[in-house]
Design a protein around this motif. Structure first.
Motif, PDB file in Angstrom:
ATOM      1  N   TRP A 303       0.921  -1.249   0.001  1.00  0.00           N
ATOM      2  CA  TRP A 303       0.029   0.106  -0.026  1.00  0.00           C
ATOM      3  C   TRP A 303       0.962   1.282  -0.127  1.00  0.00           C
ATOM      4  O   TRP A 303       1.727   1.499   0.809  1.00  0.00           O
ATOM      5  CB  TRP A 303      -0.973  -0.057   1.197  1.00  0.00           C
ATOM      6  CG  TRP A 303      -1.790   1.174   1.323  1.00  0.00           C
ATOM      7  CD1 TRP A 303      -1.428   2.108   2.609  1.00  0.00           C
ATOM      8  CD2 TRP A 303      -2.703   1.733   0.791  1.00  0.00           C
ATOM      9  NE1 TRP A 303      -2.472   3.067   2.367  1.00  0.00           N
ATOM     10  CE2 TRP A 303      -3.202   3.035   1.286  1.00  0.00           C
ATOM     11  CE3 TRP A 303      -3.407   1.376  -0.399  1.00  0.00           C
ATOM     12  CZ2 TRP A 303      -4.180   3.835   0.654  1.00  0.00           C
ATOM     13  CZ3 TRP A 303      -4.424   1.976  -0.960  1.00  0.00           C
ATOM     14  CH2 TRP A 303      -4.810   3.441  -0.270  1.00  0.00           C
ATOM     15  N   ARG A 304       0.604   2.071  -1.060  1.00  0.00           N
ATOM     16  CA  ARG A 304       1.242   3.541  -1.039  1.00  0.00           C
ATOM     17  C   ARG A 304       0.240   4.572  -1.570  1.00  0.00           C
ATOM     18  O   ARG A 304       0.840   5.545  -2.027  1.00  0.00           O
ATOM     19  CB  ARG A 304       2.349   3.523  -2.016  1.00  0.00           C
ATOM     20  CG  ARG A 304       3.692   2.537  -1.791  1.00  0.00           C
ATOM     21  CD  ARG A 304       4.680   2.515  -2.698  1.00  0.00           C
ATOM     22  NE  ARG A 304       5.726   1.305  -2.388  1.00  0.00           N
ATOM     23  CZ  ARG A 304       5.780   0.255  -2.888  1.00  0.00           C
ATOM     24  NH1 ARG A 304       4.630  -0.378  -3.499  1.00  0.00           N
ATOM     25  NH2 ARG A 304       6.728  -0.528  -2.494  1.00  0.00           N
ATOM     26  N   GLN A 306      -2.078   4.352  -3.477  1.00  0.00           N
ATOM     27  CA  GLN A 306      -2.644   3.918  -4.912  1.00  0.00           C
ATOM     28  C   GLN A 306      -4.033   3.790  -5.064  1.00  0.00           C
ATOM     29  O   GLN A 306      -4.655   3.544  -4.009  1.00  0.00           O
ATOM     30  CB  GLN A 306      -1.642   2.852  -5.528  1.00  0.00           C
ATOM     31  CG  GLN A 306      -2.407   1.481  -4.940  1.00  0.00           C
ATOM     32  CD  GLN A 306      -1.345   1.048  -3.775  1.00  0.00           C
ATOM     33  OE1 GLN A 306      -0.654   1.611  -3.215  1.00  0.00           O
ATOM     34  NE2 GLN A 306      -1.141  -0.284  -3.857  1.00  0.00           N
TER      35      GLN A 306
END
Length: 366
Positions: A303-304, A306
């Motif tokens: 998870w970043r 996005q």
């Protein structure tokens, strides 16, 4: 009395064992194309089923794809009546206009017709003549498509198909045994030209790949491939049970799945949870590929910030407030997130693999 030919005895024993696991006294139906495998199975069922407390019927499907297919179906039906089968059904199906290639379309039409007839008769099982050789081919096709353990498990001995138990009694019986049984019983099988058509991946496996493997590694390779399927199936059962429990534990009372619960799972269990959840959301099993599940998994493990993951059928899943949530299409449109036609095609398309197959994570049925 002449001694019973060993192949006939082996097939009857396999059918007897399969029927022993069914509810008592209900009718069973044999799907019979007229080929050696299904013909030997039907002959065995006609003998064994009444002695096991069942009536046995036969259903043959005319796909209408070859000249003379209607005559072939009628010939199978006439033989079934002479063999003493309690019911005989000939079903003509229309393959045109169905999704997928001709092989997939014919398979879908065939199984739809078979289950409809089985339901009409109240059958406790639909028996098919898939053999050990079919299982070996299925494992090789799964390997070629990069399938995981679920694909390597091949065809299960029994599974539910539209509410009808689909049972494969002959998965431990070789194709050579079914042919020998037909000879011993004086039966003349139909030779399906599609089985030797190199346009189909399974035909190429049968004609080119397996003979080379047998020559190089010995005839035991077929048993070993089939055993691989049995071992993988046992592992799958255990992993599926773990995944069922994990899915229940990850559910949030207000919907979606808790990321924290998913992140703590082993990868083999977590991806099964995500696949099962995607099916719940409406993603068709045949269209849901490895890359779709990987996209969901990235929302958990990579998870970043996005955007959503795109699933078959126009479904979207986003991560928000520590949960994975299905995103209604109108919500995304309000946010200005229109999806390009190219991106949608990539998101919803089937995984690219060997021609003639299904979902590389699932069963490949001949």
């Amino acid at each position: 009395m002449a001694p019973l030919a060993p192949p006939v005895a082996a097939i009857r024993l396999a059918v007897r064992r399969a029927l022993a696991d069914l509810p008592a006294y209900g009718p069973v139906l044999v799907a019979c194309s007229g080929g050696a495998d299904s013909l030997a199975l039907a002959a065995a069922a006609a003998f064994v089923a009444p002695r096991a407390g069942h009536t046995a019927g036969l259903v043959t499907v005319d796909h209408g794809l070859q000249a003379g297919s209607a005559g072939r179906a009628e010939a199978v039906a006439r033989w079934a009546q002479r063999a003493g089968l309690a019911s005989v059904d000939v079903v003509r199906v229309d393959v045109a206009g169905r999704p997928g290639g001709p092989e997939a379309a014919a398979r879908e039409a065939r199984y739809q017709a078979l289950t409809e007839v089985a339901g009409r008769h109240g059958a406790v099982a639909l028996l098919t003549g898939h053999t050990r050789d079919d299982q070996a081919e299925t494992v090789l096709l799964a390997l070629a498509r990069g399938a995981g353990p679920r694909g390597l498990a091949g065809m299960p001995t029994r599974r539910d198909l539209n509410g009808v138990p689909l049972v494969r009694p002959l998965l431990e019986i070789s194709r050579g045994q079914t042919r020998a049984a037909c000879v011993a019983l004086g039966l003349t099988p139909w030779q399906d030209p599609h089985n030797s058509d190199p346009a189909y991946a399974r035909s190429r496996i049968r004609a080119d790949v397996l003979p080379v493997l047998v020559q190089a590694l010995g005839p035991g390779v077929l048993d070993n491939l089939a055993r691989t399927a049995r071992l993988a199936a046992a592992d799958n059962l255990a992993l599926d049970e773990l995944a069922d429990a994990a899915l229940a534990a990850a559910r949030h009372p207000e919907g979606g799945l808790l990321v924290e619960s998913l992140a703590n799972l082993p990868a083999a269990v977590r991806t099964r949870v995500l696949r099962a959840w995607a099916h719940e959301l409406g993603a068709a099993p045949a269209a849901l590929s490895h890359r779709h599940v990987t996209a969901l998994d990235t929302l958990v493990t990579g998870w970043r910030g996005q955007g959503p993951a795109y699933l078959p059928g126009g479904l979207r899943v986003r991560r928000s407030a520590g949960r994975l949530l299905a995103v209604p299409a109108e919500d995304e449109e309000c946010a200005g997130g229109a999806v390009s036609a190219g991106r949608r095609a990539v998101a919803e398309g089937a995984a690219v693999g060997v021609r003639g197959g299904a979902d590389p994570a699932g069963e490949v049925v001949p």
